[in-house]
Design a protein around this motif. Structure first.
Motif, short mmCIF file in Angstrom:
data_model
loop_
_atom_site.label_atom_id
_atom_site.label_comp_id
_atom_site.label_asym_id
_atom_site.label_seq_id
_atom_site.Cartn_x
_atom_site.Cartn_y
_atom_site.Cartn_z
N ALA A 504 0.96 -1.19 0.07
CA ALA A 504 0.19 -0.04 0.01
C ALA A 504 0.83 1.37 -0.16
CB ALA A 504 -1.01 -0.12 1.28
N GLN A 505 1.99 1.15 0.77
CA GLN A 505 2.80 2.46 0.74
C GLN A 505 3.55 2.47 -0.37
OE1 GLN A 505 3.15 -0.26 2.80
NE2 GLN A 505 5.39 -0.71 3.15
N HIS A 506 3.66 1.61 -1.26
CA HIS A 506 4.37 1.95 -2.43
C HIS A 506 3.30 2.26 -3.68
CE1 HIS A 506 7.46 -0.89 -0.82
NE2 HIS A 506 7.57 0.27 -0.30
N LEU A 507 2.04 1.87 -3.38
CA LEU A 507 0.98 1.87 -4.80
C LEU A 507 1.10 3.40 -5.41
CD1 LEU A 507 -0.91 0.46 -6.38
CD2 LEU A 507 -2.64 0.94 -4.48
N GLY A 508 1.12 4.55 -4.25
CA GLY A 508 1.14 5.68 -5.12
C GLY A 508 1.90 6.31 -5.70
N LEU A 509 3.22 5.80 -5.26
CA LEU A 509 4.14 6.25 -6.14
C LEU A 509 4.33 5.23 -7.54
CD1 LEU A 509 7.08 7.61 -6.71
CD2 LEU A 509 8.13 5.46 -5.33
N ALA A 510 4.03 4.17 -7.53
CA ALA A 510 3.81 3.31 -8.52
C ALA A 510 2.72 3.78 -9.62
CB ALA A 510 3.57 1.95 -8.51
N GLU A 511 1.78 4.50 -9.13
CA GLU A 511 0.96 4.87 -10.15
C GLU A 511 1.09 6.09 -10.74
OE1 GLU A 511 -2.54 5.23 -7.36
OE2 GLU A 511 -3.41 3.37 -7.97
N ARG A 512 1.75 6.97 -9.92
CA ARG A 512 2.18 8.39 -10.18
C ARG A 512 3.50 8.15 -11.24
NH1 ARG A 512 1.54 9.24 -4.76
NH2 ARG A 512 3.95 9.36 -4.42
N VAL A 513 4.26 7.20 -11.15
CA VAL A 513 5.37 6.95 -12.07
C VAL A 513 5.02 6.30 -13.39
CG1 VAL A 513 7.50 6.16 -12.42
CG2 VAL A 513 7.07 7.07 -10.27
N GLY A 514 3.81 5.49 -13.21
CA GLY A 514 3.47 4.88 -14.49
C GLY A 514 3.49 3.40 -14.50
N VAL A 515 3.71 2.76 -13.51
CA VAL A 515 3.86 1.20 -13.42
C VAL A 515 2.40 0.66 -13.86
CG1 VAL A 515 4.50 -0.66 -12.17
CG2 VAL A 515 5.75 1.23 -11.57
N ILE A 516 1.48 1.10 -13.07
CA ILE A 516 0.25 0.56 -13.32
C ILE A 516 -0.33 0.96 -14.67
CG2 ILE A 516 -2.16 0.41 -12.44
CD1 ILE A 516 0.16 -0.40 -10.53
N ALA A 517 0.11 2.18 -15.07
CA ALA A 517 -0.46 2.40 -16.53
C ALA A 517 0.32 1.59 -17.72
CB ALA A 517 -0.08 3.87 -16.79
N ALA A 518 1.37 1.27 -17.40
CA ALA A 518 2.20 0.39 -18.52
C ALA A 518 1.66 -0.84 -18.80
CB ALA A 518 3.71 0.22 -17.97
N LEU A 519 0.84 -1.58 -17.56
CA LEU A 519 0.21 -3.16 -17.80
C LEU A 519 -0.60 -2.92 -18.83
CD1 LEU A 519 -0.47 -3.63 -13.86
CD2 LEU A 519 1.43 -4.53 -15.32
N ARG A 520 -0.73 -4.08 -19.44
CA ARG A 520 -1.82 -4.27 -20.67
C ARG A 520 -3.19 -3.98 -20.26
NH1 ARG A 520 -1.03 -9.55 -24.33
NH2 ARG A 520 1.00 -8.40 -24.08
N HIS A 521 -3.68 -4.28 -18.98
CA HIS A 521 -4.95 -4.17 -18.52
C HIS A 521 -4.98 -3.71 -17.14
CE1 HIS A 521 -9.41 -4.99 -17.74
NE2 HIS A 521 -9.19 -5.02 -19.12
N HIS A 522 -5.92 -3.18 -16.53
CA HIS A 522 -5.63 -2.76 -15.19
C HIS A 522 -6.24 -3.77 -14.16
CE1 HIS A 522 -10.26 -2.50 -16.35
NE2 HIS A 522 -10.49 -2.56 -14.78
#
Length: 547
Positions: A504-522
């Motif tokens: 959870a403490q890393h999720l916000g940073l991962a979203e802001r930097v683009g890790v989640i957006a880089a996945l093929r599907h949410h």
């Protein structure tokens, strides 16, 4: 804590003397003992700094009282120290004794300000090898600073670097002066070492000074004496301040302030560890030491710091409250007023001998062996800090030691990070060879992220990669960016990436930097491993059917 409470915690209070009703006898005896121990050290450090014996005594008396009242330790004893002499000697040589008052005041303001800003705990950031390294360097420098006196020369006209000055003094030594001076040094050291076995209740340094001074007077030996001292404290005066003075002395004052803060807090920490008088207030200690240096500057003294050796004597003598340190200053004042004409007869070489023995005793062979044997990197930090202290400057040495220690720590943390390929949980299923499960461990930061990226990117002959991120203890922006690049690189190769267990403490940073957006599907982000494996197997099954 409210603002009023924070201010109150930096000021003296009745609690400082809560034990006095039962401890006053021990405090008086401790103060007397430390005062006697401090006399030759105050004289010697004053002479070694170039400011003169009077400056050393003034610092021990004036700064000793102020630091005792306003400082954050109940048993700390403050005054001139060998470490401060190492820094002050080049300043006095370059700018003269007239600049000492301004350096005291500027450095004192900086130290007090550091305490007011709550920076006292920063000394805890100093690694042990760095502390021991500059202790060894200081001891070596103090010893080298005494060599001109030991061969019967004045430090005037010699290099400001202690090692170079020692070599110059040896080269310029002349017979028979050098023989008489060395005889005084050797006699002083021998008496200091033997005295505790014969007269254990009297400090060996005092016995040595009395015995050797008496012999030089009786035998009329041709050695330089300390000379006349004022029979009292000088009147306070305002140090000379102007823009030119401040601009020239700003950097030296910052160096002095840094050393005063470091040494005082180290001394207070040692005192707290060996006494039962309660913890120390690091921020208040800085405020007290800063005020002590400011006041000493108005009386022609030197910047003050907590003195580890005198503080240890104070604790071992049974001190419980600040009264012991105040009594120590009072004892020195009585000696100045009542016996200045006797003190003037002390040979300079005898003071040099006392400081040489003190320097040797500063270094614990057991501690040095422990540091050297701990690890190669810690041993390197220790030796580099010590060598730079002697050859260049103490503050540069501490800075270099910190940089090297930080680099070693980062390297070790980076080595702890890595990616491990794991077998899929449960029984084997058709197509599992087309799925790669990687567990990323440790700290994924700028020092380790690229290695992890390359390690996973090299995978081939798979359709799905599952990244288990639940074991990542630390993630910075660089690590998150490398995760984004990893996902994008694999997806471009047609490899589907599933992410499992991002904390959870890393999720916000991962979203802001683009890790989640880089996945093929949410929906390729999972909280648990079984659903991720099930999804991967279904993906492989669909791909196989399509073929």
């Amino acid at each position: 804590m409210s603002a009023a409470d924070r201010v109150a915690s930096l000021l003296p209070g009745r609690a400082d003397y809560a034990r006095l009703r039962t401890s006053w006898r021990a405090d008086l005896l401790s103060g007397l003992t430390v005062g006697i121990v401090a006399l030759p050290l105050a004289l010697g450090f004053g002479v070694s700094s170039g400011a003169g014996a009077e400056a050393g005594l003034v610092t021990a008396i004036i700064a000793g009282v102020v630091a005792a009242v306003f400082g954050g330790s109940n048993v700390q004893v403050s005054g001139p120290t060998g470490a401060m002499v190492v820094v002050l000697a080049p300043i006095v040589a370059q700018y003269g004794t007239g600049a000492l008052g301004a350096v005291c005041v500027i450095a004192g303001i900086l130290v007090a300000l550091a305490g007011a800003l709550r920076l006292g705990r920063a000394v805890g950031l100093l690694p042990w090898p760095v502390i021991e390294g500059f202790t060894l360097g200081i001891a070596a420098t103090i010893f080298l600073q005494q060599l001109p006196q030991a061969v019967g020369l004045s430090a005037h006209g010699l290099s400001s670097n202690a090692a170079v000055a020692a070599a110059q003094a040896i080269a310029r030594a002349q017979l028979p002066t050098v023989l008489w001076s060395l005889a005084v040094v050797v006699a002083t050291a021998l008496v200091m070492l033997a005295a505790p076995k014969v007269i254990p209740v009297v400090p060996g340094s005092i016995v040595a000074i009395i015995v050797v001074s008496g012999l030089t007077v009786l035998l009329r030996l041709p050695v330089a004496k300390l000379g006349a001292l004022p029979a009292g404290l000088p009147a306070p005066r305002l140090p000379g301040f102007d823009l030119a003075t401040i601009s020239h002395l700003a950097l030296p004052a910052i160096t002095v302030a840094a050393l005063a803060a470091i040494e005082s807090l180290l001394s207070a920490r040692v005192a707290a560890s060996i006494s039962d008088t309660g913890p120390y207030n690091a921020d208040r200690e800085l405020v007290g030491q800063g005020l002590a240096s400011i006041v000493a500057g108005f009386f022609g003294g030197m910047p003050a710091t907590g003195a580890i050796a005198r503080t240890a004597v104070n604790v071992r003598s049974g001190a419980q409250t600040r009264v012991a340190a105040i009594v120590h200053a009072a004892v020195l004042l009585v000696i100045v007023v009542a016996a200045s004409h006797v003190v003037a007869l002390i040979p300079l070489a005898a003071l040099g001998g006392v400081l040489m023995v003190t320097a040797v005793r500063m270094v614990s062979p057991r501690t040095v062996r422990a540091v050297i044997r701990s690890s190669r990197s810690d041993a390197a930090v220790f030796w580099i800090t010590a060598v730079i202290t002697v050859s260049v400057d103490l503050i540069y040495a501490v800075g270099a030691g910190l940089v090297i220690a930080a680099a070693v720590a980062l390297r070790n943390v980076a080595r702890s990070a890595g990616a491990q390929r794991e077998a899929l949980p449960g029984g084997a299923a058709p197509g599992d060879e087309r799925i790669a499960l990687f567990r990323i461990d440790g700290a994924l930061f700028f020092g380790a992220a690229e290695r992890v990226l390359d390690q996973i990117s090299a995978i081939s002959d798979v359709d799905v990669v599952i990244l288990r991120l639940s074991q990542i203890r630390y993630l910075d922006a660089t690590g998150a960016q490398f995760l984004t690049e990893l996902v994008q690189r694999l997806e471009r190769r047609g490899i589907t990436v599933l992410v499992k267990g991002i904390q959870a403490q890393h999720l916000g940073l991962a979203e802001r930097v683009g890790v989640i957006a880089a996945l093929r599907h949410h929906k390729h982000l999972f909280d648990e491993l079984p659903p991720a494996v099930e999804h991967a197997r279904s993906h492989v099954a669909r791909a196989t059917t399509a073929y």
